[in-house]
Scaffold this motif. Structure first.
Motif, PDB file in Angstrom:
ATOM      1  N   LEU A 262       0.829  -1.199   0.000  1.00 34.04           N
ATOM      2  CA  LEU A 262       0.000   0.000   0.000  1.00 34.04           C
ATOM      3  C   LEU A 262       0.867   1.255   0.000  1.00 34.04           C
ATOM      4  O   LEU A 262       1.744   1.408   0.852  1.00 34.04           O
ATOM      5  CB  LEU A 262      -0.901   0.006   1.241  1.00 34.04           C
ATOM      6  CG  LEU A 262      -1.734  -1.261   1.467  1.00 34.04           C
ATOM      7  CD1 LEU A 262      -2.332  -1.257   2.872  1.00 34.04           C
ATOM      8  CD2 LEU A 262      -2.829  -1.363   0.428  1.00 34.04           C
ATOM      9  N   LEU A 263       0.612   2.141  -0.951  1.00 35.27           N
ATOM     10  CA  LEU A 263       1.303   3.430  -0.981  1.00 35.27           C
ATOM     11  C   LEU A 263       0.504   4.401  -0.135  1.00 35.27           C
ATOM     12  O   LEU A 263      -0.689   4.596  -0.355  1.00 35.27           O
ATOM     13  CB  LEU A 263       1.436   3.944  -2.416  1.00 35.27           C
ATOM     14  CG  LEU A 263       2.148   5.290  -2.605  1.00 35.27           C
ATOM     15  CD1 LEU A 263       3.578   5.220  -2.093  1.00 35.27           C
ATOM     16  CD2 LEU A 263       2.124   5.699  -4.072  1.00 35.27           C
ATOM     17  N   ALA A 264       1.159   5.031   0.837  1.00 34.15           N
ATOM     18  CA  ALA A 264       0.420   5.861   1.799  1.00 34.15           C
ATOM     19  C   ALA A 264       1.107   7.190   2.075  1.00 34.15           C
ATOM     20  O   ALA A 264       1.406   7.510   3.231  1.00 34.15           O
ATOM     21  CB  ALA A 264       0.239   5.075   3.093  1.00 34.15           C
ATOM     22  N   PRO A 265       1.356   8.014   1.036  1.00 36.10           N
ATOM     23  CA  PRO A 265       1.926   9.334   1.306  1.00 36.10           C
ATOM     24  C   PRO A 265       0.849  10.271   1.846  1.00 36.10           C
ATOM     25  O   PRO A 265      -0.342  10.030   1.673  1.00 36.10           O
ATOM     26  CB  PRO A 265       2.390   9.790  -0.081  1.00 36.10           C
ATOM     27  CG  PRO A 265       1.417   9.145  -1.018  1.00 36.10           C
ATOM     28  CD  PRO A 265       1.088   7.807  -0.390  1.00 36.10           C
ATOM     29  N   GLY A 266       1.262  11.322   2.526  1.00 36.70           N
ATOM     30  CA  GLY A 266       0.298  12.322   2.995  1.00 36.70           C
ATOM     31  C   GLY A 266      -0.632  11.841   4.083  1.00 36.70           C
ATOM     32  O   GLY A 266      -1.737  12.364   4.232  1.00 36.70           O
ATOM     33  N   LEU A 267      -0.224  10.861   4.884  1.00 35.25           N
ATOM     34  CA  LEU A 267      -1.100  10.346   5.934  1.00 35.25           C
ATOM     35  C   LEU A 267      -1.542  11.399   6.954  1.00 35.25           C
ATOM     36  O   LEU A 267      -2.682  11.375   7.403  1.00 35.25           O
ATOM     37  CB  LEU A 267      -0.424   9.175   6.666  1.00 35.25           C
ATOM     38  CG  LEU A 267      -0.558   7.806   6.011  1.00 35.25           C
ATOM     39  CD1 LEU A 267       0.184   6.758   6.831  1.00 35.25           C
ATOM     40  CD2 LEU A 267      -2.015   7.403   5.859  1.00 35.25           C
ATOM     41  N   PRO A 268      -0.679  12.336   7.347  1.00 35.74           N
ATOM     42  CA  PRO A 268      -1.132  13.345   8.321  1.00 35.74           C
ATOM     43  C   PRO A 268      -2.373  14.098   7.857  1.00 35.74           C
ATOM     44  O   PRO A 268      -3.261  14.406   8.653  1.00 35.74           O
ATOM     45  CB  PRO A 268       0.076  14.279   8.457  1.00 35.74           C
ATOM     46  CG  PRO A 268       1.240  13.419   8.137  1.00 35.74           C
ATOM     47  CD  PRO A 268       0.752  12.501   7.053  1.00 35.74           C
ATOM     48  N   GLY A 269      -2.447  14.388   6.566  1.00 35.63           N
ATOM     49  CA  GLY A 269      -3.594  15.111   6.029  1.00 35.63           C
ATOM     50  C   GLY A 269      -4.851  14.273   5.969  1.00 35.63           C
ATOM     51  O   GLY A 269      -5.956  14.803   5.834  1.00 35.63           O
ATOM     52  N   ILE A 270      -4.691  12.946   6.079  1.00 34.20           N
ATOM     53  CA  ILE A 270      -5.838  12.039   6.019  1.00 34.20           C
ATOM     54  C   ILE A 270      -6.331  11.691   7.417  1.00 34.20           C
ATOM     55  O   ILE A 270      -7.521  11.766   7.709  1.00 34.20           O
ATOM     56  CB  ILE A 270      -5.463  10.747   5.257  1.00 34.20           C
ATOM     57  CG1 ILE A 270      -5.073  11.085   3.813  1.00 34.20           C
ATOM     58  CG2 ILE A 270      -6.613   9.747   5.280  1.00 34.20           C
ATOM     59  CD1 ILE A 270      -4.457   9.923   3.059  1.00 34.20           C
ATOM     60  N   VAL A 271      -5.402  11.315   8.298  1.00 28.21           N
ATOM     61  CA  VAL A 271      -5.806  10.814   9.616  1.00 28.21           C
ATOM     62  C   VAL A 271      -5.914  11.910  10.671  1.00 28.21           C
ATOM     63  O   VAL A 271      -6.653  11.770  11.638  1.00 28.21           O
ATOM     64  CB  VAL A 271      -4.843   9.707  10.114  1.00 28.21           C
ATOM     65  CG1 VAL A 271      -4.832   8.548   9.167  1.00 28.21           C
ATOM     66  CG2 VAL A 271      -3.435  10.250  10.320  1.00 28.21           C
ATOM     67  N   ALA A 272      -5.160  13.001  10.506  1.00 27.61           N
ATOM     68  CA  ALA A 272      -5.171  14.061  11.531  1.00 27.61           C
ATOM     69  C   ALA A 272      -4.939  15.421  10.888  1.00 27.61           C
ATOM     70  O   ALA A 272      -3.954  16.100  11.186  1.00 27.61           O
ATOM     71  CB  ALA A 272      -4.096  13.771  12.590  1.00 27.61           C
ATOM     72  N   PRO A 273      -5.839  15.849   9.991  1.00 28.52           N
ATOM     73  CA  PRO A 273      -5.604  17.108   9.273  1.00 28.52           C
ATOM     74  C   PRO A 273      -5.530  18.329  10.175  1.00 28.52           C
ATOM     75  O   PRO A 273      -4.774  19.264   9.899  1.00 28.52           O
ATOM     76  CB  PRO A 273      -6.791  17.191   8.308  1.00 28.52           C
ATOM     77  CG  PRO A 273      -7.837  16.287   8.884  1.00 28.52           C
ATOM     78  CD  PRO A 273      -7.085  15.188   9.559  1.00 28.52           C
ATOM     79  N   LYS A 274      -6.307  18.328  11.257  1.00 25.98           N
ATOM     80  CA  LYS A 274      -6.279  19.479  12.162  1.00 25.98           C
ATOM     81  C   LYS A 274      -4.903  19.606  12.827  1.00 25.98           C
ATOM     82  O   LYS A 274      -4.290  20.674  12.808  1.00 25.98           O
ATOM     83  CB  LYS A 274      -7.367  19.358  13.220  1.00 25.98           C
ATOM     84  CG  LYS A 274      -7.479  20.586  14.118  1.00 25.98           C
ATOM     85  CD  LYS A 274      -8.617  20.448  15.108  1.00 25.98           C
ATOM     86  CE  LYS A 274      -8.762  21.698  15.964  1.00 25.98           C
ATOM     87  NZ  LYS A 274      -9.216  22.875  15.193  1.00 25.98           N
TER      88      LYS A 274
END
Length: 299
Positions: A262-274
């Motif tokens: 699984l390619l998972a870049p940008g996780l902070p913006g998905i799981v915890a954007p605030k």
């Protein structure tokens, strides 16, 4: 405070919304482009279109975490209209304007260099990258739990790369009771990993260490989990690639062999954007404030 500072935001995701709010709260004059479908009200913020006139008035131009692709296309989660940064836009920026982004691809770096515009990549800064590694690691753990039928506790996990994200990832896995191996590139990092209680190895020897691995978390943005490596891995293993796209795994061969990758870049913006947005906002506001304070002292 950012009173009198003209800031233009081009595109972005939910993280950028938090950054916009913070800049507005600090009394900057804020214009945003690419947020026409955003239902939330942005207090004191002007929604605009991308024009040379808008950019000519800017003291600061803020792009998304990944500024733009190598054709100039800017990610706009809250708009159906394409947004593209071109040479004419950079040419319209006045002398002294700075461009801020998370990380820049060659296209953006080249544009800024050609027009002698200062480019600041926030994810190069420790206070952003280290803090940002926490929601990245948390998101990766969520993905691991969702895509496996065993517990992290007691599993054989491997982290490739011991940068900011790799370090936090290994520490998080260790905290959950995993058996952690760490692939590093230097003898210095071998010692660092040993001190932390992880089992280190040099990445050049990766093929010798994957035969019984349950989970691999890759943070190295070059092809490292090759077809040759994949051929030595158990079919039950799962790979979570945290490196920037296109990642460091041969996804085609992984799929052919039946290994879940699984390619998972940008996780902070998905799981915890605030949280991720507030991390970026804190650094951005401080840098802009310092910049304009310095300018004011020099006048």
């Amino acid at each position: 405070m950012l009173t009198g500072v003209q800031i233009v935001f081009l595109g972005g995701d939910a993280r950028q919304v938090e950054v916009i709010r913070k800049c507005s709260e600090m009394d900057a004059t804020v214009s945003v482009v690419g947020f026409d479908n955003l239902k939330q009200k942005l207090q004191g913020v002007t929604r605009d279109h991308l024009t040379a006139e808008l950019l000519a008035a800017a003291d600061v131009l803020v792009l998304p975490v990944v500024g733009c692709d190598d054709s100039g296309n800017i990610h706009t989660q809250f708009s159906n209209e394409p947004l593209k940064l071109q040479d004419e836009h950079m040419a319209s920026l006045r002398k002294g304007c700075k461009v801020y982004t998370g990380m820049a691809k060659p296209y953006l770096r080249s544009l800024c260099a050609q027009h002698e515009i200062k480019l600041v990549e926030l994810l190069d800064r420790d206070e952003v990258a280290i803090s940002n590694s926490i929601p990245t690691a948390e998101g990766a753990l969520v993905m691991a739990i969702q895509n496996t039928d065993f517990t992290i506790h007691g599993s054989r996990c491997m982290v490739l790369g011991l940068g900011r994200t790799g370090f936090t990832m290994a520490k998080s896995l260790q905290g959950l009771g995993a058996k952690v191996k760490v692939g590093v590139r230097s003898e210095k990092d071998v010692a660092r990993a040993e001190v932390m209680g992880w089992e280190p190895f040099l990445t050049r020897d990766l093929g010798d260490h994957v035969s019984n691995i349950d989970l691999i978390f890759n943070t190295i943005p070059t092809m490292i989990v090759t077809a040759q490596i994949l051929s030595k891995m158990p079919l039950s293993s799962v790979i979570i690639d945290l490196a920037s796209a296109p990642g460091g795994c041969d996804f085609r061969y992984a799929e052919k062999r039946g290994i879940k990758a699984l390619l998972a870049p940008g996780l902070p913006g998905i799981v915890a954007p605030k949280t991720a947005g507030l991390i970026i906002a804190g650094s951005l506001v401080q840098l802009i404030s310092d910049e304009f304070k310095t300018r004011g002292d020099g006048e």
